[in-house]
Design a protein around this motif. Sequence first.
Motif, PDB file in Angstrom:
ATOM      1  N   ALA A   7       9.647   6.710   1.699  1.00  0.00           N
ATOM      2  CA  ALA A   7       9.544   5.480   0.902  1.00  0.00           C
ATOM      3  C   ALA A   7       8.105   5.331   0.436  1.00  0.00           C
ATOM      4  N   GLY A   8       7.927   5.225  -0.894  1.00  0.00           N
ATOM      5  CA  GLY A   8       6.576   5.196  -1.452  1.00  0.00           C
ATOM      6  C   GLY A   8       6.150   6.579  -1.932  1.00  0.00           C
ATOM      7  N   ALA A   9       7.149   7.434  -2.201  1.00  0.00           N
ATOM      8  CA  ALA A   9       6.862   8.840  -2.560  1.00  0.00           C
ATOM      9  C   ALA A   9       6.078   8.962  -3.863  1.00  0.00           C
ATOM     10  N   ALA A  32      13.668   9.922  -1.644  1.00  0.00           N
ATOM     11  CA  ALA A  32      12.381   9.365  -2.073  1.00  0.00           C
ATOM     12  C   ALA A  32      12.637   7.959  -2.614  1.00  0.00           C
ATOM     13  N   VAL A  33      11.692   7.041  -2.340  1.00  0.00           N
ATOM     14  CA  VAL A  33      11.872   5.650  -2.791  1.00  0.00           C
ATOM     15  C   VAL A  33      10.671   5.209  -3.620  1.00  0.00           C
ATOM     16  N   GLY A  34      10.954   4.523  -4.712  1.00  0.00           N
ATOM     17  CA  GLY A  34       9.925   3.962  -5.588  1.00  0.00           C
ATOM     18  C   GLY A  34      10.655   3.253  -6.728  1.00  0.00           C
ATOM     19  N   ARG A  35      10.323   1.996  -6.993  1.00  0.00           N
ATOM     20  CA  ARG A  35      11.127   1.235  -7.947  1.00  0.00           C
ATOM     21  C   ARG A  35      10.927   1.660  -9.407  1.00  0.00           C
ATOM     22  N   ARG A  36       9.668   1.834  -9.801  1.00  0.00           N
ATOM     23  CA  ARG A  36       9.406   2.064 -11.237  1.00  0.00           C
ATOM     24  C   ARG A  36       9.975   3.382 -11.757  1.00  0.00           C
ATOM     25  N   HIS A  37      10.074   4.385 -10.890  1.00  0.00           N
ATOM     26  CA  HIS A  37      10.567   5.693 -11.352  1.00  0.00           C
ATOM     27  C   HIS A  37      11.965   5.990 -10.811  1.00  0.00           C
ATOM     28  N   TYR A  73       5.805   4.296   3.522  1.00  0.00           N
ATOM     29  CA  TYR A  73       4.489   4.388   2.889  1.00  0.00           C
ATOM     30  C   TYR A  73       4.481   3.476   1.653  1.00  0.00           C
ATOM     31  N   THR A  74       5.051   2.235   1.785  1.00  0.00           N
ATOM     32  CA  THR A  74       5.122   1.357   0.614  1.00  0.00           C
ATOM     33  C   THR A  74       4.063   0.261   0.693  1.00  0.00           C
ATOM     34  N   LYS A  75       4.490  -0.942   1.017  1.00  0.00           N
ATOM     35  CA  LYS A  75       3.588  -2.103   1.080  1.00  0.00           C
ATOM     36  C   LYS A  75       3.996  -2.945   2.276  1.00  0.00           C
ATOM     37  N   ASP A  77       4.858  -5.949   2.597  1.00  0.00           N
ATOM     38  CA  ASP A  77       5.970  -6.896   2.423  1.00  0.00           C
ATOM     39  C   ASP A  77       7.340  -6.219   2.429  1.00  0.00           C
ATOM     40  N   SER A  78       7.397  -4.929   2.184  1.00  0.00           N
ATOM     41  CA  SER A  78       8.694  -4.244   2.210  1.00  0.00           C
ATOM     42  C   SER A  78       8.864  -3.365   3.450  1.00  0.00           C
ATOM     43  N   ALA A  79       7.771  -3.140   4.174  1.00  0.00           N
ATOM     44  CA  ALA A  79       7.790  -2.135   5.245  1.00  0.00           C
ATOM     45  C   ALA A  79       8.805  -2.442   6.349  1.00  0.00           C
ATOM     46  N   ILE A  95       5.457   5.356  10.418  1.00  0.00           N
ATOM     47  CA  ILE A  95       4.930   4.264   9.590  1.00  0.00           C
ATOM     48  C   ILE A  95       3.472   4.562   9.226  1.00  0.00           C
ATOM     49  N   GLY A  96       3.229   4.711   7.917  1.00  0.00           N
ATOM     50  CA  GLY A  96       1.859   4.876   7.433  1.00  0.00           C
ATOM     51  C   GLY A  96       1.346   3.583   6.824  1.00  0.00           C
ATOM     52  N   THR A  97       2.269   2.734   6.397  1.00  0.00           N
ATOM     53  CA  THR A  97       1.908   1.462   5.763  1.00  0.00           C
ATOM     54  C   THR A  97       1.099   0.598   6.716  1.00  0.00           C
ATOM     55  N   SER A  98       0.053  -0.005   6.207  1.00  0.00           N
ATOM     56  CA  SER A  98      -0.745  -0.894   7.054  1.00  0.00           C
ATOM     57  C   SER A  98      -0.299  -2.344   6.827  1.00  0.00           C
ATOM     58  N   GLY A  99      -0.752  -3.231   7.687  1.00  0.00           N
ATOM     59  CA  GLY A  99      -0.481  -4.658   7.479  1.00  0.00           C
ATOM     60  C   GLY A  99       0.609  -5.217   8.376  1.00  0.00           C
ATOM     61  N   ALA A 121       3.604   4.835  14.537  1.00  0.00           N
ATOM     62  CA  ALA A 121       2.860   4.060  13.538  1.00  0.00           C
ATOM     63  C   ALA A 121       1.391   4.453  13.590  1.00  0.00           C
ATOM     64  N   CYS A 122       0.883   4.921  12.471  1.00  0.00           N
ATOM     65  CA  CYS A 122      -0.508   5.367  12.424  1.00  0.00           C
ATOM     66  C   CYS A 122      -1.202   4.647  11.283  1.00  0.00           C
ATOM     67  N   GLY A 123      -2.091   3.733  11.613  1.00  0.00           N
ATOM     68  CA  GLY A 123      -2.847   3.007  10.588  1.00  0.00           C
ATOM     69  C   GLY A 123      -3.650   3.970   9.738  1.00  0.00           C
ATOM     70  N   ASN A 124      -3.951   5.129  10.280  1.00  0.00           N
ATOM     71  CA  ASN A 124      -4.721   6.109   9.529  1.00  0.00           C
ATOM     72  C   ASN A 124      -4.437   7.497  10.109  1.00  0.00           C
ATOM     73  N   PHE A 125      -3.935   8.375   9.248  1.00  0.00           N
ATOM     74  CA  PHE A 125      -3.560   9.717   9.714  1.00  0.00           C
ATOM     75  C   PHE A 125      -4.737  10.691   9.711  1.00  0.00           C
ATOM     76  N   ALA A 126      -5.905  10.259   9.213  1.00  0.00           N
ATOM     77  CA  ALA A 126      -7.027  11.201   9.076  1.00  0.00           C
ATOM     78  C   ALA A 126      -7.583  11.591  10.447  1.00  0.00           C
TER      79      ALA A 126
HETATM   80  N1  LIG Z   1      -1.719   5.614   7.465  1.00  0.00           N
HETATM   81  C1  LIG Z   1      -2.555   6.154   6.598  1.00  0.00           C
HETATM   82  O1  LIG Z   1      -3.246   7.148   6.884  1.00  0.00           O
HETATM   83  C2  LIG Z   1      -2.649   5.567   5.210  1.00  0.00           C
HETATM   84  C3  LIG Z   1      -3.318   6.248   4.188  1.00  0.00           C
HETATM   85  C4  LIG Z   1      -3.298   5.692   2.900  1.00  0.00           C
HETATM   86  C5  LIG Z   1      -2.642   4.486   2.671  1.00  0.00           C
HETATM   87  N2  LIG Z   1      -2.044   3.832   3.704  1.00  0.00           N
HETATM   88  C6  LIG Z   1      -1.267   2.604   3.513  1.00  0.00           C
HETATM   89  O2  LIG Z   1      -0.026   3.010   2.902  1.00  0.00           O
HETATM   90  C7  LIG Z   1       0.459   1.974   2.052  1.00  0.00           C
HETATM   91  C8  LIG Z   1       0.647   2.537   0.635  1.00  0.00           C
HETATM   92  O3  LIG Z   1      -0.634   2.818   0.092  1.00  0.00           O
HETATM   93  P1  LIG Z   1      -0.817   3.458  -1.365  1.00  0.00           P
HETATM   94  O4  LIG Z   1      -2.260   3.413  -1.639  1.00  0.00           O
HETATM   95  O5  LIG Z   1      -0.097   4.766  -1.457  1.00  0.00           O
HETATM   96  O6  LIG Z   1      -0.058   2.384  -2.298  1.00  0.00           O
HETATM   97  P2  LIG Z   1       0.544   2.608  -3.756  1.00  0.00           P
HETATM   98  O7  LIG Z   1      -0.171   3.685  -4.507  1.00  0.00           O
HETATM   99  O8  LIG Z   1       0.638   1.258  -4.390  1.00  0.00           O
HETATM  100  O9  LIG Z   1       2.028   3.145  -3.494  1.00  0.00           O
HETATM  101  C9  LIG Z   1       3.046   2.331  -2.982  1.00  0.00           C
HETATM  102  C10 LIG Z   1       4.358   3.071  -3.138  1.00  0.00           C
HETATM  103  O10 LIG Z   1       5.405   2.275  -2.606  1.00  0.00           O
HETATM  104  C11 LIG Z   1       6.359   1.950  -3.628  1.00  0.00           C
HETATM  105  N3  LIG Z   1       6.781   0.568  -3.372  1.00  0.00           N
HETATM  106  C12 LIG Z   1       5.994  -0.522  -3.239  1.00  0.00           C
HETATM  107  N4  LIG Z   1       6.732  -1.622  -2.976  1.00  0.00           N
HETATM  108  C13 LIG Z   1       8.016  -1.194  -2.922  1.00  0.00           C
HETATM  109  C14 LIG Z   1       9.251  -1.857  -2.672  1.00  0.00           C
HETATM  110  N5  LIG Z   1       9.332  -3.184  -2.454  1.00  0.00           N
HETATM  111  N6  LIG Z   1      10.390  -1.112  -2.697  1.00  0.00           N
HETATM  112  C15 LIG Z   1      10.330   0.232  -2.931  1.00  0.00           C
HETATM  113  N7  LIG Z   1       9.196   0.897  -3.184  1.00  0.00           N
HETATM  114  C16 LIG Z   1       8.047   0.187  -3.171  1.00  0.00           C
HETATM  115  C17 LIG Z   1       5.589   2.136  -4.935  1.00  0.00           C
HETATM  116  O11 LIG Z   1       6.410   2.408  -6.034  1.00  0.00           O
HETATM  117  P3  LIG Z   1       6.915   1.202  -7.013  1.00  0.00           P
HETATM  118  O12 LIG Z   1       5.775   0.231  -7.151  1.00  0.00           O
HETATM  119  O13 LIG Z   1       7.298   1.916  -8.264  1.00  0.00           O
HETATM  120  O14 LIG Z   1       8.072   0.593  -6.314  1.00  0.00           O
HETATM  121  C18 LIG Z   1       4.759   3.360  -4.573  1.00  0.00           C
HETATM  122  O15 LIG Z   1       5.562   4.530  -4.615  1.00  0.00           O
HETATM  123  C19 LIG Z   1      -0.580   0.848   2.144  1.00  0.00           C
HETATM  124  O16 LIG Z   1      -0.176  -0.057   3.138  1.00  0.00           O
HETATM  125  C20 LIG Z   1      -1.860   1.564   2.582  1.00  0.00           C
HETATM  126  O17 LIG Z   1      -2.748   0.717   3.239  1.00  0.00           O
HETATM  127  C21 LIG Z   1      -2.032   4.355   4.966  1.00  0.00           C
END
Ligand SMILES: NC(=O)c1ccc[n+]([C@@H]2O[C@H](COP(=O)([O-])OP(=O)(O)OC[C@H]3O[C@@H](n4cnc5c(N)ncnc54)[C@H](OP(=O)(O)O)[C@@H]3O)[C@@H](O)[C@H]2O)c1
Length: 265
Positions: A7-9, A32-37, A73-75, A77-79, A95-99, A121-126
Amino acid sequence: MLRVCLAGATGWAGSELSRGIARTSDIALVGAVGRRHAGESLGELLGEPRLSAVISASAQEALGIPCDVFVEYTKPDSAKANVRAALEHGAHVVIGTSGLTDHDFAEIDSLARGANRGVLACGNFALTVVLLQRFAEMAARLIPQWEIIDYAHDDKLDAPSGTARELAARLARVRAPSMTIPVTQTIGLPEARGATLDGSQVHSLRLPGFVIGAEIIFGMPDQRLMLRHDSGNSALPYVDGALLAIRRVGTLVGVHRGLDTVLDI
Ligand SMILES: NC(=O)c1ccc[n+]([C@@H]2O[C@H](COP(=O)([O-])OP(=O)(O)OC[C@H]3O[C@@H](n4cnc5c(N)ncnc54)[C@H](OP(=O)(O)O)[C@@H]3O)[C@@H](O)[C@H]2O)c1
């Protein structure tokens, strides 16, 4: 083959992970999940012919195709809803999404244990962050006073960052930090002392020019220790750690936080 739904591909972090998955021989991206594409081919969108998944508009829809591991890996509010749906479909979850909050993780933990599935759940995979966390835990055993600074780009929605939250939670398990003047006794603006998170003071900077960074400063009379991680513009630092999490999450039950849970360090 380990079947993964991401999710967030199409996002900044998710698209780099998709390319990373395409380079492996043991992981297949089946969803793979993403709304716009939605409806498009992920491989065509990313210029990566080895990816054949079609992008779905929602996690629910994508989970119609069976997968072993769901990556969130989305946001923020949806995680949680995505993770819940994945566990209901019998997938392990990375879970890579933070928050997400401690309360969210407690809820997810009970769902995961009920389903006998693992959530990593990993706030940061680095790797540099994983090491920073470990080194900070070592330092906190000997040095009782520290504060955390989290640096990020100006349009990052959540604060403190997942990395800062994770760091504060880990250090709280080592000891409660001491403070010479409690925040409540600050003369002027107590907010200037930052947010108190699991006992640690955390200061979040959100400015153009930063990508993601985390710093912890330990202070003792006449000496200071600073540990700092900074990452650049690409999402490459997160790929190897996420792949490792995908490969290992199936060995876990319930919520586990931090990549070092599955690293031999
Ligand atoms: N753990 C780690 O190491 C790490 C590293 C980098 C980032 N992060 C975290 O990962 C998250 C994503 O970061 P990013 O920078 O990749 O953000 P981003 O570029 O905005 O990507 C978000 C992705 O999620 C999709 N998305 C968002 N809301 C959605 C929903 N309600 N339903 C379905 N798809 C949705 C978006 O596509 P659409 O908008 O088209 O739906 C997009 O594919 C953040 O929380 C960030 O802090 C964590």
